[in-house]
Scaffold this motif. Structure first.
Motif, PDB file in Angstrom:
ATOM      1  N   GLY A  77       8.749  11.875 -54.098  1.00  0.00           N
ATOM      2  CA  GLY A  77       7.323  12.130 -54.274  1.00  0.00           C
ATOM      3  C   GLY A  77       6.623  10.998 -54.999  1.00  0.00           C
ATOM      4  N   ALA A  78       7.276  10.455 -56.024  1.00  0.00           N
ATOM      5  CA  ALA A  78       6.677   9.355 -56.783  1.00  0.00           C
ATOM      6  C   ALA A  78       6.530   8.113 -55.914  1.00  0.00           C
ATOM      7  N   ARG A  79       7.563   7.806 -55.114  1.00  0.00           N
ATOM      8  CA  ARG A  79       7.494   6.609 -54.267  1.00  0.00           C
ATOM      9  C   ARG A  79       6.487   6.792 -53.136  1.00  0.00           C
ATOM     10  N   SER A 108       3.269   4.489 -52.442  1.00  0.00           N
ATOM     11  CA  SER A 108       2.985   3.849 -51.159  1.00  0.00           C
ATOM     12  C   SER A 108       1.560   4.140 -50.692  1.00  0.00           C
ATOM     13  N   LEU A 109       1.091   5.372 -50.918  1.00  0.00           N
ATOM     14  CA  LEU A 109      -0.286   5.712 -50.563  1.00  0.00           C
ATOM     15  C   LEU A 109      -1.280   4.873 -51.358  1.00  0.00           C
ATOM     16  N   LYS A 110      -1.013   4.735 -52.628  1.00  0.00           N
ATOM     17  CA  LYS A 110      -1.919   3.952 -53.465  1.00  0.00           C
ATOM     18  C   LYS A 110      -1.936   2.487 -53.032  1.00  0.00           C
ATOM     19  N   ASP A 111      -0.762   1.959 -52.682  1.00  0.00           N
ATOM     20  CA  ASP A 111      -0.670   0.557 -52.277  1.00  0.00           C
ATOM     21  C   ASP A 111      -1.337   0.303 -50.928  1.00  0.00           C
ATOM     22  N   ARG A 112      -1.409   1.323 -50.083  1.00  0.00           N
ATOM     23  CA  ARG A 112      -1.971   1.139 -48.734  1.00  0.00           C
ATOM     24  C   ARG A 112      -3.488   1.267 -48.698  1.00  0.00           C
ATOM     25  N   LEU A 113      -4.095   1.683 -49.783  1.00  0.00           N
ATOM     26  CA  LEU A 113      -5.551   1.795 -49.814  1.00  0.00           C
ATOM     27  C   LEU A 113      -6.181   0.406 -49.824  1.00  0.00           C
ATOM     28  N   PRO A 114      -7.410   0.279 -49.344  1.00  0.00           N
ATOM     29  CA  PRO A 114      -8.078  -1.032 -49.328  1.00  0.00           C
ATOM     30  C   PRO A 114      -8.214  -1.615 -50.728  1.00  0.00           C
ATOM     31  N   ASP A 115      -8.196  -2.937 -50.812  1.00  0.00           N
ATOM     32  CA  ASP A 115      -8.320  -3.620 -52.093  1.00  0.00           C
ATOM     33  C   ASP A 115      -9.669  -3.377 -52.755  1.00  0.00           C
ATOM     34  N   SER A 116     -10.647  -2.946 -51.982  1.00  0.00           N
ATOM     35  CA  SER A 116     -11.985  -2.693 -52.532  1.00  0.00           C
ATOM     36  C   SER A 116     -12.032  -1.471 -53.433  1.00  0.00           C
ATOM     37  N   ILE A 117     -10.988  -0.637 -53.399  1.00  0.00           N
ATOM     38  CA  ILE A 117     -10.909   0.556 -54.258  1.00  0.00           C
ATOM     39  C   ILE A 117     -10.071   0.206 -55.474  1.00  0.00           C
ATOM     40  N   ASP A 177      -9.397   4.158 -61.531  1.00  0.00           N
ATOM     41  CA  ASP A 177      -9.135   5.580 -61.340  1.00  0.00           C
ATOM     42  C   ASP A 177      -9.528   6.045 -59.945  1.00  0.00           C
ATOM     43  N   ASP A 178     -10.547   5.413 -59.356  1.00  0.00           N
ATOM     44  CA  ASP A 178     -10.945   5.795 -57.998  1.00  0.00           C
ATOM     45  C   ASP A 178      -9.770   5.640 -57.035  1.00  0.00           C
ATOM     46  N   ARG A 179      -8.997   4.586 -57.213  1.00  0.00           N
ATOM     47  CA  ARG A 179      -7.841   4.341 -56.343  1.00  0.00           C
ATOM     48  C   ARG A 179      -6.771   5.410 -56.547  1.00  0.00           C
ATOM     49  N   LEU A 180      -6.524   5.758 -57.805  1.00  0.00           N
ATOM     50  CA  LEU A 180      -5.518   6.771 -58.099  1.00  0.00           C
ATOM     51  C   LEU A 180      -5.921   8.128 -57.529  1.00  0.00           C
ATOM     52  N   TYR A 181      -7.180   8.525 -57.719  1.00  0.00           N
ATOM     53  CA  TYR A 181      -7.613   9.845 -57.267  1.00  0.00           C
ATOM     54  C   TYR A 181      -7.584   9.929 -55.741  1.00  0.00           C
ATOM     55  N   MET A 182      -7.930   8.830 -55.070  1.00  0.00           N
ATOM     56  CA  MET A 182      -7.877   8.851 -53.607  1.00  0.00           C
ATOM     57  C   MET A 182      -6.441   8.910 -53.106  1.00  0.00           C
ATOM     58  N   ALA A 236      -5.443  12.475 -53.435  1.00  0.00           N
ATOM     59  CA  ALA A 236      -6.054  13.269 -52.365  1.00  0.00           C
ATOM     60  C   ALA A 236      -5.310  13.064 -51.057  1.00  0.00           C
ATOM     61  N   ALA A 237      -4.909  11.803 -50.792  1.00  0.00           N
ATOM     62  CA  ALA A 237      -4.165  11.516 -49.559  1.00  0.00           C
ATOM     63  C   ALA A 237      -2.800  12.194 -49.572  1.00  0.00           C
ATOM     64  N   TYR A 238      -2.185  12.338 -50.739  1.00  0.00           N
ATOM     65  CA  TYR A 238      -0.908  13.053 -50.863  1.00  0.00           C
ATOM     66  C   TYR A 238      -1.063  14.475 -50.336  1.00  0.00           C
ATOM     67  N   ASN A 239      -2.254  15.032 -50.521  1.00  0.00           N
ATOM     68  CA  ASN A 239      -2.508  16.405 -50.109  1.00  0.00           C
ATOM     69  C   ASN A 239      -3.001  16.518 -48.679  1.00  0.00           C
ATOM     70  N   VAL A 240      -3.977  15.688 -48.301  1.00  0.00           N
ATOM     71  CA  VAL A 240      -4.656  15.876 -47.024  1.00  0.00           C
ATOM     72  C   VAL A 240      -4.253  14.843 -45.979  1.00  0.00           C
TER      73      VAL A 240
END
Length: 478
Positions: free
Chosen positions: A359-361, A365-374, A377-382, A385-389
């Motif tokens: 789960g941690a990894r 991976s989700l956090k690392d795959r988000l765009p660099d523009s995020i 905390d915005d990056r962490l919360y998104m 959210a992606a972990y869920n949806v």
């Protein structure tokens, strides 16, 4: 002869004016006459800003990722705005802030209420409003109006400005009385209500929102009196340059909407988590979490997350139950799907160590795959959210946020857009279509609150152990 008389008169008149002027000057307070910009120039020349504050959950404290707190965030930004370093002095109680500022500091930031004509300092423009609030012990019924306070044991803090609301009320109810604590804080005041040493207290609304989860027997009452303005203080008599700079900074922050964003981030929590949920969480914290703490800490070391954040995710997913199974086949403490477990190399989803590691990894991976523009905390919360949806639906929500004319890199805008994935008007315009978009909003919100409770408990334990060590050291001292 007339010329001589005029000359003598002129001499006597000048002497009289000098005497009167000297006399008047002795009656004027002797503040140094300095240029308006001298204080600001001094700060810029020494290359640091000295800020006097105090350690509270609403002002400043050392969090898991370093210094944090609403006013810390503001003064750090102000120092950056000036292009200088921040020198923070938090070794004060509330009564010591203003004397320190007037005698030796540059600025005071400690949830200071605006009290006109305070000697030795000038105040900035208001930062935000602090509403006095009556809170009381659960089980005391009918605490709905000011008249209900008469005869109760009431407490407040002497330095907060809340006494003014009680003093005004006392004019209508002369028998009203209260105790004002000088060397205390909000948490101690609420603990006294829980322990039945007090019936009620008057604190600020935002303080209650930050502390209510930890005092389950304290109930929200009603607002009392008018709100007070939170301000910063600068020393008087040293020019107005730093005051003007602070006011311009705060005005720009307000006009940009960033001040409102910070206030919402620190104080804008909704009352979505009921007391029964809190009690269950605290019970599980004692009975379940210790079995898995080492696994969470190892996963945190491997992925760079705070272990308490991973524990909060695990609690939201399964209430720390390694045998949990959903109707759709998601299972384990971190509730991994079979494809996700395979992707992460997890063979046994019911093994807590493997589940937490996977789960941690996956979150990493989700956090690392988000765009660099995020960022931040915005990056962490998104990522949460992606972990869920799912990442696809998160990107759809970002698209909706953009279509609505808001910044898709800010969590608050994506949070508002996610529930729209349930409406045909909006999900028909996305790549991945319908989703129960309200769920990730609640999901992230709950994790943030569980993390806050875990962080609070951890800090409380650390403080207890520090006090215990000090007590042992004092007892063993010769």
């Amino acid at each position: 002869m007339p010329l001589l008389i005029d000359r003598h008169f002129s001499i006597y008149w000048k002497a009289y004016v000098l005497l009167v002027t000297a006399t008047l000057l002795t009656l004027i307070p002797r503040f140094p006459l300095v240029p308006d910009g001298e204080h600001l120039s001094h700060v810029l020349a020494k290359d640091y800003l000295t800020v006097h504050t105090r350690t509270t959950p609403t002002t400043y404290y050392e969090g898991s990722q370093g210094p944090t707190g609403f006013e810390y965030e503001l003064v750090r930004r102000f120092a950056d705005h000036l292009g200088v370093s921040l020198n923070l002095n938090a070794d004060h109680d509330a009564d010591g802030i203003l004397p320190a500022v007037s005698e030796q500091g540059d600025l005071g930031a400690a949830a200071l209420p605006l009290i006109p004509d305070t000697p030795g300092v000038h105040y900035t423009r208001p930062i935000f409003e602090m509403q006095p609030l009556v809170v009381y012990r659960r089980g005391l019924h009918g605490i709905n109006a000011p008249s209900d306070l008469v005869g109760l044991k009431i407490g407040t803090l002497s330095h907060e400005g809340t006494q003014a609301a009680l003093a005004e009320l006392q004019q209508h109810y002369p028998t009203l009385s209260w105790t004002a604590e000088a060397n205390s804080d909000v948490a101690e005041l609420l603990a006294r209500i829980e322990n039945e040493q007090l019936d009620a207290a008057v604190i600020f609304d935002h303080q209650f929102r930050l502390n209510r989860l930890f005092f389950t027997n304290v109930e929200r009452g009603f607002s009392l009196g008018d709100p007070l303005s939170m301000v910063w203080a600068v020393p008087s008599g040293r020019g107005l340059g730093l005051l003007d700079a602070a006011n311009r900074f705060l005005a720009e922050l307000d006009e940009s909407g960033e001040l409102e964003h910070l206030i919402a981030r620190y104080f804008g929590h909704d009352d979505y988590l009921e007391y029964v949920g809190t009690r269950t969480f605290l019970t599980h914290l004692d009975e379940r979490l210790p079995r898995f703490t080492d696994y969470f800490k190892q996963a945190a070391r491997d992925t760079g997350f705070d272990w308490k954040l991973l524990a909060a995710v695990g609690y939201q997913e399964s209430h720390w139950d390694p045998g949990a199974v959903s109707p759709t086949g998601v299972r384990g403490l971190m509730m991994l799907t079979h494809p996700t477990a395979s992707e992460m190399g997890i063979e046994n989803r019911r093994d807590p160590a493997q589940s937490i590691d996977g789960g941690a990894r996956y979150l990493r991976s989700l956090k690392d795959r988000l765009p660099d523009s995020i960022s931040g905390d915005d990056r962490l919360y998104m990522a949460m959210a992606a972990y869920n949806v799912g990442l696809g639906h998160l990107y759809d929500a970002r698209r909706i946020a953009e279509l609505r004319g808001t910044d898709p890199n800010r969590w608050e805008n994506v949070r508002d857009a996610l529930p729209l994935l349930q409406q045909r008007e909006w999900h028909s315009r996305t790549r991945h279509g319908y989703a129960r978009g309200g769920e990730p909003v609640i999901y992230v919100r709950n994790i943030r609150r569980y993390y806050e409770m875990l962080d609070y408990v951890e800090r409380s334990r650390q403080q207890f152990f520090q006090l215990e060590r000090r007590g042992l050291a004092a007892a063993n001292a010769p």
